[in-house]
Design an enzyme around this catalytic site. Structure first.
Site, PDB file in Angstrom:
ATOM      1  N   HIS A  67     -24.292 -21.357  50.913  1.00 12.69           N
ATOM      2  CA  HIS A  67     -23.172 -21.512  49.976  1.00 12.69           C
ATOM      3  C   HIS A  67     -22.529 -22.869  50.241  1.00 12.69           C
ATOM      4  O   HIS A  67     -21.931 -23.087  51.289  1.00 12.69           O
ATOM      5  CB  HIS A  67     -22.160 -20.381  50.191  1.00 12.69           C
ATOM      6  CG  HIS A  67     -21.061 -20.327  49.184  1.00 12.69           C
ATOM      7  ND1 HIS A  67     -20.915 -19.303  48.271  1.00 12.69           N
ATOM      8  CD2 HIS A  67     -20.023 -21.173  48.938  1.00 12.69           C
ATOM      9  CE1 HIS A  67     -19.842 -19.518  47.524  1.00 12.69           C
ATOM     10  NE2 HIS A  67     -19.277 -20.660  47.913  1.00 12.69           N
ATOM     11  N   HIS A  78     -20.909 -26.774  48.099  1.00 18.02           N
ATOM     12  CA  HIS A  78     -20.483 -27.467  46.879  1.00 18.02           C
ATOM     13  C   HIS A  78     -20.817 -28.954  47.016  1.00 18.02           C
ATOM     14  O   HIS A  78     -19.998 -29.741  47.487  1.00 18.02           O
ATOM     15  CB  HIS A  78     -18.979 -27.270  46.647  1.00 18.02           C
ATOM     16  CG  HIS A  78     -18.598 -25.858  46.344  1.00 18.02           C
ATOM     17  ND1 HIS A  78     -18.440 -25.372  45.062  1.00 18.02           N
ATOM     18  CD2 HIS A  78     -18.370 -24.810  47.177  1.00 18.02           C
ATOM     19  CE1 HIS A  78     -18.116 -24.091  45.114  1.00 18.02           C
ATOM     20  NE2 HIS A  78     -18.065 -23.725  46.390  1.00 18.02           N
ATOM     21  N   GLN A  80     -16.097 -22.661  37.754  1.00 17.63           N
ATOM     22  CA  GLN A  80     -14.971 -22.758  38.687  1.00 17.63           C
ATOM     23  C   GLN A  80     -13.657 -22.249  38.089  1.00 17.63           C
ATOM     24  O   GLN A  80     -12.879 -21.571  38.757  1.00 17.63           O
ATOM     25  CB  GLN A  80     -14.798 -24.217  39.133  1.00 17.63           C
ATOM     26  CG  GLN A  80     -13.569 -24.497  39.979  1.00 17.63           C
ATOM     27  CD  GLN A  80     -13.646 -23.912  41.368  1.00 17.63           C
ATOM     28  OE1 GLN A  80     -14.255 -24.467  42.264  1.00 17.63           O
ATOM     29  NE2 GLN A  80     -13.016 -22.747  41.558  1.00 17.63           N
ATOM     30  N   HIS A 126     -18.838 -16.249  43.529  1.00 15.94           N
ATOM     31  CA  HIS A 126     -17.637 -16.255  44.361  1.00 15.94           C
ATOM     32  C   HIS A 126     -16.925 -14.936  44.052  1.00 15.94           C
ATOM     33  O   HIS A 126     -16.452 -14.734  42.928  1.00 15.94           O
ATOM     34  CB  HIS A 126     -16.712 -17.411  43.985  1.00 15.94           C
ATOM     35  CG  HIS A 126     -17.167 -18.756  44.441  1.00 15.94           C
ATOM     36  ND1 HIS A 126     -18.395 -19.281  44.122  1.00 15.94           N
ATOM     37  CD2 HIS A 126     -16.533 -19.692  45.204  1.00 15.94           C
ATOM     38  CE1 HIS A 126     -18.490 -20.501  44.663  1.00 15.94           C
ATOM     39  NE2 HIS A 126     -17.379 -20.762  45.327  1.00 15.94           N
ATOM     40  N   GLU A 159     -12.420 -13.847  46.672  1.00 15.20           N
ATOM     41  CA  GLU A 159     -11.980 -14.840  47.650  1.00 15.20           C
ATOM     42  C   GLU A 159     -10.450 -14.938  47.593  1.00 15.20           C
ATOM     43  O   GLU A 159      -9.868 -15.839  47.007  1.00 15.20           O
ATOM     44  CB  GLU A 159     -12.605 -16.207  47.384  1.00 15.20           C
ATOM     45  CG  GLU A 159     -12.315 -17.199  48.502  1.00 15.20           C
ATOM     46  CD  GLU A 159     -12.807 -18.601  48.221  1.00 15.20           C
ATOM     47  OE1 GLU A 159     -12.669 -19.451  49.121  1.00 15.20           O
ATOM     48  OE2 GLU A 159     -13.323 -18.867  47.115  1.00 15.20           O
ATOM     49  N   ASP A 183     -20.015 -24.256  52.824  1.00 15.82           N
ATOM     50  CA  ASP A 183     -19.058 -24.309  51.713  1.00 15.82           C
ATOM     51  C   ASP A 183     -18.643 -25.723  51.317  1.00 15.82           C
ATOM     52  O   ASP A 183     -18.883 -26.138  50.188  1.00 15.82           O
ATOM     53  CB  ASP A 183     -17.831 -23.451  52.019  1.00 15.82           C
ATOM     54  CG  ASP A 183     -17.072 -23.023  50.758  1.00 15.82           C
ATOM     55  OD1 ASP A 183     -17.610 -23.196  49.653  1.00 15.82           O
ATOM     56  OD2 ASP A 183     -15.956 -22.508  50.891  1.00 15.82           O
TER      57      ASP A 183
END
Length: 411
Positions: free
Chosen positions: A51, A53, A143, A201, A204, A300
């Protein structure tokens, strides 16, 4: 190539012979090939980062409150200003850092609520550019939410049509619980239509009322998508009532969902709105394992609106998980390496391990065992991918046929 005097995870001392891209002998192997002497140190399969970005890496914008939500607001501004060239430069730096430190499989989320899809286009180019040193999967990640803005659902579909590997979602960021449930159903419909994995996601937040994982379980079972779903973060799990966890975790295991904690970032983001004691920001690994849930880890972020640190070293991620979930028993420490190796390979569904006939993907370390590997968190002496040395000592990487120094930041 022969890797001599290699200590495997099971304690055996062997020679490993490589012919072409594959392992041809494990044991008393001999030959005239190039030799690497492991000197009786640990040799293990490379790491996974399940995971990440890449699109936001090295954007390095200050988040004053330190919350997830401020990070999202900052990113909404930053992503519109980034050029495709900047994203490529930053992402390339991040991939090289990870590879030099032993990570050869990277799953990255790319924000597809940026309407031009320039971030997706940039990361697709990076995926192709690094194909000789790493395998990158792209998750199309909404997102800002799938139903928070008109047209985000169609952008997600377009991203899949343009080559994203997995369908993403963020149900806890939708405006209402009803829209969150709707977004999960939409993601699964899209995944089935295009035969993609679902990589979300999920929950979270510190909010114990955020329970979208149960919706993901239901959709996984109803759509027979067993083994094709990962749930990232799930930090609300640390706030759920024990009785609820007792009920839901066996169903997560039954659905074959892999949960991906991201301990570096969530230890920073979670608990920001409370005094002391603060919650740990990590889905409870021990408890999930007790219920046979497959668990793997993600790094992440690196120096972006959500996290000001990060080096791409998956041993840092593992080190943090061990502390947050108190995985400090002797057997727990030895087993914990699975969180960035074999458990992740199961979720990726790829050929993996040091066995006869398999791809020759190896890390030659300078450590005696897994405990020392975790204690010192040093990069491997040699990173071998498909039978070829592609990185040395965490400092040098073979890229486009030439050796170069690994940069810690974009230049």
């Amino acid at each position: 190539m022969i890797v001599k005097n290699a200590k495997l995870l099971d304690g055996r001392i062997v020679n490993i012979k490589i012919d072409g891209e594959r392992i041809s002998c494990i044991g008393q192997c001999e030959g005239d090939e190039e030799e690497i002497d492991a000197e009786y140190k640990l040799v293990l399969p490379p790491y996974f980062n399940m995971h990440f970005h890449l699109d936001s890496a090295f954007t390095n914008v200050s988040n004053k409150s330190g919350t997830l939500w401020e990070g999202i607001r900052i990113w909404q501004e930053v992503k519109n200003k980034l050029t495709e060239e900047e994203v490529i430069r930053n992402a390339l730096t991040a991939v090289k850092l990870m590879v030099a430190q032993g990570t050869l499989w990277i799953r990255t989320h790319v924000d597809v609520t940026e309407k031009s899809l320039k971030l997706l286009k940039a990361i697709k180019k990076v995926k192709e550019m690094v194909r000789d040193i790493a395998e990158v999967q792209i998750t199309a990640f909404p997102q800002d939410g799938i139903f928070t803005d008109k047209g985000n659902d169609e952008l997600l579909r377009k991203a899949i049509e343009e080559g994203a590997d997995n369908v993403g979602l963020i149900p806890h960021n939708e405006l209402t619980r009803e829209d969150g449930v709707k977004s999960v159903k939409f993601a699964f419909d899209l995944a089935k239509e295009y035969n993609r994995d679902v990589d979300g996601h999920i929950d979270e937040t510190d909010d114990p009322n955020s329970r979208f994982l149960e919706v993901v379980v239901k959709e996984t079972l109803d759509n027979n998508w067993h083994g094709k779903v990962t749930a990232g973060h799930v930090t609300a799990m640390h706030s759920w009532d024990p009785a609820y966890r007792y009920r839901i975790l066996p169903q997560v295991a039954k659905a074959g969902i892999t949960v991906i904690p991201n301990p570096l970032i969530n230890a920073v983001l979670q608990g920001r709105l409370e005094g002391y004691p603060k919650r740990r920001g990590n889905a409870p690994i021990k408890e999930m394992i007790k219920f046979n849930v497959n668990v793997a880890l993600g790094h992440d972020c690196i120096m972006d609106p959500w996290y000001p640190l990060g080096s791409g070293n998956m041993l840092h991620v593992l080190f943090m998980s061990i502390h947050l979930d108190q995985l400090t028993g002797e057997e727990e420490l030895k087993w914990s390496i699975n969180l960035i190796t074999f458990n992740a390979a199961k979720a990726w569904r790829t050929e993996y391990g040091i066995e006869m006939g398999k791809e020759a993907n190896l890390l030659v370390t300078d450590m005696d065992d897994v405990v020392d590997l975790i204690r010192f968190m040093e990069p491997p002496k040699f990173v071998i991918r498909k039978g070829k040395v592609i990185a040395k000592d965490g400092k040098y990487i073979l890229f486009n046929g030439k050796w170069e120094n690994v940069k810690r930041k974009p230049q």
